[in-house]
Design an enzyme around this catalytic site. Structure first.
Site, PDB file in Angstrom:
ATOM      1  N   ARG A 120       0.816  -1.224   0.000  1.00 42.71           N
ATOM      2  CA  ARG A 120       0.000   0.000   0.000  1.00 42.71           C
ATOM      3  C   ARG A 120       0.847   1.271   0.000  1.00 42.71           C
ATOM      4  NH1 ARG A 120      -2.919  -3.334   3.653  1.00 42.71           N
ATOM      5  NH2 ARG A 120      -4.787  -4.172   2.663  1.00 42.71           N
ATOM      6  N   LYS A 142       2.380  11.191 -11.261  1.00 40.23           N
ATOM      7  CA  LYS A 142       1.490  10.327 -12.040  1.00 40.23           C
ATOM      8  C   LYS A 142       2.253   9.072 -12.455  1.00 40.23           C
ATOM      9  CE  LYS A 142      -1.175  12.152 -15.254  1.00 40.23           C
ATOM     10  NZ  LYS A 142      -1.649  13.064 -16.325  1.00 40.23           N
ATOM     11  N   GLU A 184       7.838  17.303 -25.651  1.00 40.13           N
ATOM     12  CA  GLU A 184       7.231  17.734 -24.391  1.00 40.13           C
ATOM     13  C   GLU A 184       7.676  19.153 -24.013  1.00 40.13           C
ATOM     14  OE1 GLU A 184       4.953  16.672 -22.476  1.00 40.13           O
ATOM     15  OE2 GLU A 184       4.710  14.511 -22.759  1.00 40.13           O
ATOM     16  N   LYS A 223       5.631  22.964 -14.493  1.00 48.54           N
ATOM     17  CA  LYS A 223       4.819  21.837 -14.035  1.00 48.54           C
ATOM     18  C   LYS A 223       4.536  21.942 -12.548  1.00 48.54           C
ATOM     19  CE  LYS A 223       4.080  16.934 -14.609  1.00 48.54           C
ATOM     20  NZ  LYS A 223       4.517  15.693 -15.300  1.00 48.54           N
ATOM     21  N   GLU A 233      -5.353  16.221 -11.016  1.00 49.34           N
ATOM     22  CA  GLU A 233      -5.866  16.427 -12.374  1.00 49.34           C
ATOM     23  C   GLU A 233      -7.389  16.541 -12.430  1.00 49.34           C
ATOM     24  OE1 GLU A 233      -3.749  14.920 -16.286  1.00 49.34           O
ATOM     25  OE2 GLU A 233      -5.308  13.502 -15.709  1.00 49.34           O
ATOM     26  N   ARG A 237      -4.618  20.947 -14.129  1.00 50.50           N
ATOM     27  CA  ARG A 237      -3.516  20.051 -14.495  1.00 50.50           C
ATOM     28  C   ARG A 237      -3.746  19.375 -15.839  1.00 50.50           C
ATOM     29  NH1 ARG A 237      -0.153  15.630 -10.785  1.00 50.50           N
ATOM     30  NH2 ARG A 237       1.207  14.966 -12.487  1.00 50.50           N
ATOM     31  N   ASN A 241      -1.855  18.010 -20.766  1.00 56.51           N
ATOM     32  CA  ASN A 241      -2.143  17.005 -21.794  1.00 56.51           C
ATOM     33  C   ASN A 241      -2.228  17.603 -23.194  1.00 56.51           C
ATOM     34  OD1 ASN A 241      -2.382  14.668 -20.039  1.00 56.51           O
ATOM     35  ND2 ASN A 241      -4.253  15.631 -19.268  1.00 56.51           N
ATOM     36  N   HIS A 244      -1.727  15.438 -26.269  1.00 55.21           N
ATOM     37  CA  HIS A 244      -1.759  14.043 -25.845  1.00 55.21           C
ATOM     38  C   HIS A 244      -3.017  13.288 -26.300  1.00 55.21           C
ATOM     39  CE1 HIS A 244       1.564  15.449 -23.463  1.00 55.21           C
ATOM     40  NE2 HIS A 244       1.730  14.292 -22.872  1.00 55.21           N
ATOM     41  N   HIS A 248      -1.609  10.174 -27.963  1.00 51.10           N
ATOM     42  CA  HIS A 248      -1.719   8.817 -27.423  1.00 51.10           C
ATOM     43  C   HIS A 248      -2.340   7.868 -28.442  1.00 51.10           C
ATOM     44  CE1 HIS A 248      -1.477   9.921 -22.836  1.00 51.10           C
ATOM     45  NE2 HIS A 248      -0.318   9.960 -23.451  1.00 51.10           N
ATOM     46  N   HIS A 260       6.750   8.822 -27.778  1.00 51.87           N
ATOM     47  CA  HIS A 260       5.817   9.723 -27.114  1.00 51.87           C
ATOM     48  C   HIS A 260       5.990  11.192 -27.518  1.00 51.87           C
ATOM     49  CE1 HIS A 260       3.090  11.178 -24.042  1.00 51.87           C
ATOM     50  NE2 HIS A 260       4.030  11.986 -23.604  1.00 51.87           N
TER      51      HIS A 260
END
Length: 350
Positions: A120, A142, A184, A223, A233, A237, A241, A244, A248, A260
């Site tokens: 956990r 993330k 990016e 960021k 997000e 946030r 993206n 993206h 993606h 990417h």
């Protein structure tokens, strides 16, 4: 040295310093006294840095094991993740122990997700060794792996206790990885960091690599500002993206042969073209974006079909039933969030 503080649920620093990898224990020791450590890396990065990092940790009194998996996006899957976690259990790692993610974005995502879920949650440190990981994926917490249906669909938010970025590690990157990171970086310029766009126009990073430390710091700070406002997000946030949603889809449809950063660059152009058609962006801004992307040896077009890109968007994390949240560039250096139906999204690709 540059130190940027991230004020998240678990506050931590991002340290950007040439040669920092050789002094990794100087940074870890104050945060995590002697314990068991697992270093997670991949087959590209491990031959360069694993032995020295391991030796430094052991010399400082840590008991160290390591897990190395095959490099590449295809390894970022549920089976590889479970194998990693099973290995951690066999090593009898406890909640007081530490995981170090030594590598690029795939390593950081895999190792971070393992740290988030094993027992956990255990502490972990991000040590990005690719440009893309340094400017983006190592910061913000993330973590995820890919599923058959799409990219990054199984994951968790888990902040590291430290991000240690040594720009010297970028010297061993192949040319493709430098270009990949630039996709990016250009994205950040469209998130209200116009000074970054000016810098990249005047001194394209692909040709002026000595300025990389400053560029990394600029992106990390951008960021950090966003993550501190919206860690999970739920709002602003999602701006991160940009490029993206379509990117993606291109990655998935190409079976990740399109990397990417390349896919994000194409995705930004596709969204910008759609924004021009919708009257949301000036055509001159689109041309300036294309020129900047080309100046960094990145593509602006794709052979992936509109249908394949849109099919992937249906499985996007930002999709909410009949609608999807997209990021639309509205001026050169600024983007805005917009909720559209999937039918409306299709018109951005017409």
């Amino acid at each position: 040295m540059t130190r940027i503080h991230i004020n998240a649920s678990t506050p931590y620093d991002v340290v950007i310093e040439k040669g920092a990898l050789q002094r990794i224990t100087d940074y870890i020791k104050p945060l995590k006294p002697n314990c068991r450590v697992i270093i997670v890396s991949d087959s590209n990065v491990a031959p360069h840095y694993l032995d020295s990092v391991k030796a430094n940790m052991e010399h400082a009194g840590y008991a160290v094991c390591d897990y190395v998996f095959p490099a590449g996006e295809s390894s970022k899957n549920a089976h590889q993740l479970i194998d990693l976690v099973e290995y951690m259990a066999v090593q009898a790692l406890t909640r007081k122990d530490l995981l170090i993610a030594l590598g690029g974005g795939v390593v950081g995502d895999m190792a971070g997700f393992a740290a988030a879920t094993y027992l956990r949650g255990i502490d972990y440190v991000q040590v990005p060794t690719s440009l893309l990981a340094a400017v983006d994926s190592s910061v913000g917490g993330k973590t995820a792996v890919n599923l058959e249906a799409g990219k990054n669909l199984w994951g968790a938010f888990k902040q590291p206790i430290l991000v240690l970025c040594d720009p010297a590690t970028l010297n061993t990157l192949p040319e493709m990885e430098w270009i990949n990171g630039c996709g990016e970086i250009i994205k950040y310029g469209f998130l209200d960091v116009p000074g970054l766009l000016t810098q990249l126009e005047n001194r394209p990073l692909i040709k002026h690599r000595s300025s990389v430390s400053g560029v990394i710091a600029r992106c990390v700070q951008a960021k950090a500002d966003i993550v501190e406002q919206d860690e999970r997000e739920s709002g602003v946030r999602a701006l991160l993206n940009l490029g993206h949603t379509f990117g993606h889809g291109i990655e998935k449809a190409s079976h990740f042969e399109v990397h990417h950063g390349y896919a994000v660059a194409i995705g930004m152009v596709l969204m910008a073209q759609g924004a021009v058609k919708h009257g949301e962006l000036d055509a001159q801004a689109l041309e300036k974006l294309k020129a900047l992307i080309k100046a960094h040896d990145l593509p602006t077009t794709t052979t992936i079909s509109k249908e394949e890109i849109l099919a992937a968007a249906k499985h996007d994390k930002k999709s909410e039933g009949a609608t999807i949240k997209i990021v639309v560039p509205t001026s050169y250096g600024h983007s805005e969030l917009k909720v559209v139906t999937h039918e409306e999204l299709a018109t951005y690709l017409d």
